[in-house]
Write an enzyme that holds these catalytic residues in place. Structure first.
Site, PDB file in Angstrom:
ATOM      1  N   LYS A 186      -8.131  -6.462 -12.475  1.00 19.08           N
ATOM      2  CA  LYS A 186      -9.065  -6.671 -11.377  1.00 19.08           C
ATOM      3  C   LYS A 186      -9.957  -7.842 -11.748  1.00 19.08           C
ATOM      4  CE  LYS A 186      -8.070  -3.199  -8.810  1.00 19.08           C
ATOM      5  NZ  LYS A 186      -7.604  -3.350  -7.460  1.00 19.08           N
TER       6      LYS A 186
ATOM      7  N   ASP B   9      -6.013  -9.196  -9.106  1.00 21.99           N
ATOM      8  CA  ASP B   9      -6.460  -8.758  -7.775  1.00 21.99           C
ATOM      9  C   ASP B   9      -7.931  -9.083  -7.606  1.00 21.99           C
ATOM     10  OD1 ASP B   9      -6.944  -7.569  -5.376  1.00 21.99           O
ATOM     11  OD2 ASP B   9      -6.435  -5.526  -6.012  1.00 21.99           O
TER      12      ASP B   9
ATOM     13  N   GLU C  76      -3.827 -11.399  -6.005  1.00 15.98           N
ATOM     14  CA  GLU C  76      -4.028 -10.821  -4.670  1.00 15.98           C
ATOM     15  C   GLU C  76      -5.334 -11.321  -4.068  1.00 15.98           C
ATOM     16  OE1 GLU C  76      -3.743  -6.489  -4.697  1.00 15.98           O
ATOM     17  OE2 GLU C  76      -2.220  -6.631  -6.257  1.00 15.98           O
TER      18      GLU C  76
ATOM     19  N   ASP D  23      -2.731  -8.501   0.557  1.00 18.28           N
ATOM     20  CA  ASP D  23      -2.950  -7.053   0.550  1.00 18.28           C
ATOM     21  C   ASP D  23      -3.786  -6.715   1.792  1.00 18.28           C
ATOM     22  OD1 ASP D  23      -3.665  -4.422   0.106  1.00 18.28           O
ATOM     23  OD2 ASP D  23      -4.629  -4.734  -1.822  1.00 18.28           O
TER      24      ASP D  23
ATOM     25  N   LYS E 245       0.378  -0.612   0.965  1.00 21.45           N
ATOM     26  CA  LYS E 245      -0.279   0.657   0.667  1.00 21.45           C
ATOM     27  C   LYS E 245       0.036   1.587   1.843  1.00 21.45           C
ATOM     28  CE  LYS E 245      -4.318  -0.798  -2.091  1.00 21.45           C
ATOM     29  NZ  LYS E 245      -4.277  -2.236  -2.348  1.00 21.45           N
TER      30      LYS E 245
HETATM   31  O1  LIG Z   1      -2.577  -1.853  -6.589  1.00 26.40           O
HETATM   32  C1  LIG Z   1      -2.676  -1.200  -7.660  1.00 26.40           C
HETATM   33  O2  LIG Z   1      -2.149  -1.577  -8.700  1.00 26.40           O
HETATM   34  C2  LIG Z   1      -3.466   0.042  -7.712  1.00 26.40           C
HETATM   35  C3  LIG Z   1      -4.222   0.367  -6.486  1.00 26.40           C
HETATM   36  C4  LIG Z   1      -5.469  -0.454  -6.342  1.00 26.40           C
HETATM   37  O3  LIG Z   1      -5.729  -1.339  -7.105  1.00 26.40           O
HETATM   38  C5  LIG Z   1      -6.354  -0.165  -5.252  1.00 26.40           C
HETATM   39  C6  LIG Z   1      -6.090   0.868  -4.414  1.00 26.40           C
HETATM   40  C7  LIG Z   1      -6.976   1.221  -3.398  1.00 26.40           C
HETATM   41  C8  LIG Z   1      -8.139   0.552  -3.239  1.00 26.40           C
HETATM   42  C9  LIG Z   1      -8.595  -0.466  -4.120  1.00 26.40           C
HETATM   43  O4  LIG Z   1      -9.695  -0.011  -4.842  1.00 26.40           O
HETATM   44  C10 LIG Z   1      -7.578  -1.006  -5.074  1.00 26.40           C
HETATM   45  C11 LIG Z   1      -7.273  -2.446  -4.711  1.00 26.40           C
HETATM   46  O5  LIG Z   1      -8.170  -3.241  -4.934  1.00 26.40           O
HETATM   47  O6  LIG Z   1      -6.230  -2.829  -4.227  1.00 26.40           O
HETATM   48 MG   LIG Z   2      -6.583  -5.102  -3.777  1.00 22.37          MG
END
Ligand SMILES: O=C(O)CCC(=O)C1=CC=C[C@@H](O)[C@@H]1C(=O)O
Ligand SMILES: [Mg+2]
Length: 324
Positions: free
Chosen positions: A135, A163, A192, A215, A237
């Site tokens: 992240k 991300d 991302e 995303d 997702k």
């Molecule tokens: O994408 C992944 O590897 C795990 C999921 C993930 O990071 C997320 C899932 C749901 C909400 C967010 O906080 C977060 C994201 O930032 O994409």
């Molecule tokens: Mg994300």
């Protein structure tokens, strides 16, 4: 003969799970049980606060209406349902029809939002392709650039996923890129959503040679999948997208455009996460999904996630709120 039940769950989360502006202390959602000809199947409906437009209460009410229709043998319009409801019900129906294959892809891209040294240890223990996810956008962009560059240098065969969740201005995104040596940029599988505006993210990719992935943009009104220079992947997702059929259609469109499709969690419980791992193995067999989110929970639900030691809450401990 058909019958259906709806159970409510509230699961305690690990301390410090932050979703955008809100701390997530308990994860709330619904488990649906379908029963037909002595066969039982389950699905999870779990709108994610700050991401889903529907609340858990609204999703539970709509799930009851659609389950009533299913019990009565009526046709279901899952495209008109909330995404979380469409996903959970379509998963349970696919389970009943034995359409969702059993085999899952449980290889997670280890998710790191803290100490990069931990990640180096985990990656060195990882069999096969080394893929990790960090992240970024939470601290200084320069620090993110230094960390990414350090990891790419330390583990040259790694494919790094980053991300930024639209946190950077174009200037901050440039500051990040400046610290990632040009020869390391191809080690970034994708970043991302670097910027708030998709057009800025696209320009960033084209200027820096760092591939991006969509995303949030996938859920924007009017989004269309197309091949564009600098775009490597789309993140799917399912709880935020909709039915299995809708997810599979998106995956097929991504593949036709030459993009990687990555199945990712919306912080479902272990029940939904297992189904996501199976969807990933079925529809995106050679891609590591983004499912490293069990660590955010204090408990598992009904079915355990491989190698996860957290206690499992059985269905018998949930409150059944509706049945037909
Ligand atoms: O994408 C992944 O590897 C795990 C999921 C993930 O990071 C997320 C899932 C749901 C909400 C967010 O906080 C977060 C994201 O930032 O994409
Ligand atoms: Mg994300």
């Amino acid at each position: 003969m058909r019958s259906a039940k709806l159970f409510r769950y509230q699961l305690p989360m690990d301390s410090g799970v932050i979703l955008r502006d809100q701390r997530l202390i308990t994860r709330e959602g619904w488990v649906i049980e379908l029963c037909q000809d002595q066969q039982r199947a389950y699905g999870e409906v779990a709108p994610l606060p700050e991401f889903s437009l529907e609340t858990a209460t609204e999703a539970g009410e709509q799930a009851q209406q659609i389950l009533s229709q299913w019990v009565a043998g009526e046709a279901l319009d899952l495209d008109a349902a909330f995404p979380s409801v469409a996903f959970g019900i379509s998963c349970a129906i696919a389970e009943l029809a034995a359409e969702l294959p059993e085999a899952g892809n449980y290889l997670a891209a280890p998710l790191c939002s803290g100490d990069p040294d931990d990640l180096v240890v985990r990656l060195n223990q990882m069999p096969g392709d080394k893929v990790a996810k960090i992240k970024v956008g939470m601290y200084e962009a320069v620090r993110d650039g230094i960390v990414a560059n350090m990891l790419l240098e330390a583990i040259p065969d790694m494919q790094l996923r980053l991300d930024a969740n639209r946190q950077w201005t174009p200037l901050k995104a440039q500051q990040f890129a400046k610290y990632v040596k040009p020869e390391h940029r191809s080690g970034i599988a994708f970043l991302e959503e670097p910027c708030r505006l998709p057009s800025d993210s696209l320009a960033f990719a084209q200027q820096t040679g760092i591939n991006i992935a969509w995303d949030e943009t996938v859920r924007d009104a009017g989004f269309e999948i197309k091949a564009e220079p600098g775009v490597a992947a789309i993140i799917i997702k399912p709880t935020l997208i909709g039915s299995l059929a809708r997810c599979i259609a998106l995956i097929e469109q991504a593949h036709a455009a030459g993009l990687t499709a990555v199945i990712s969690s919306s912080i479902e419980s272990s029940l939904g996460l297992n189904q996501l791992a199976r969807l990933a193995q079925w529809q995106t067999p050679n891609v590591i999904p983004g499912l490293d989110t069990m660590q955010l929970f204090q408990v598992q639900l009904i079915q355990s996630w491989p190698d996860c030691e957290l206690p499992v809450i059985p269905l018998s401990e949930l409150d059944m709120v509706w049945h037909k």
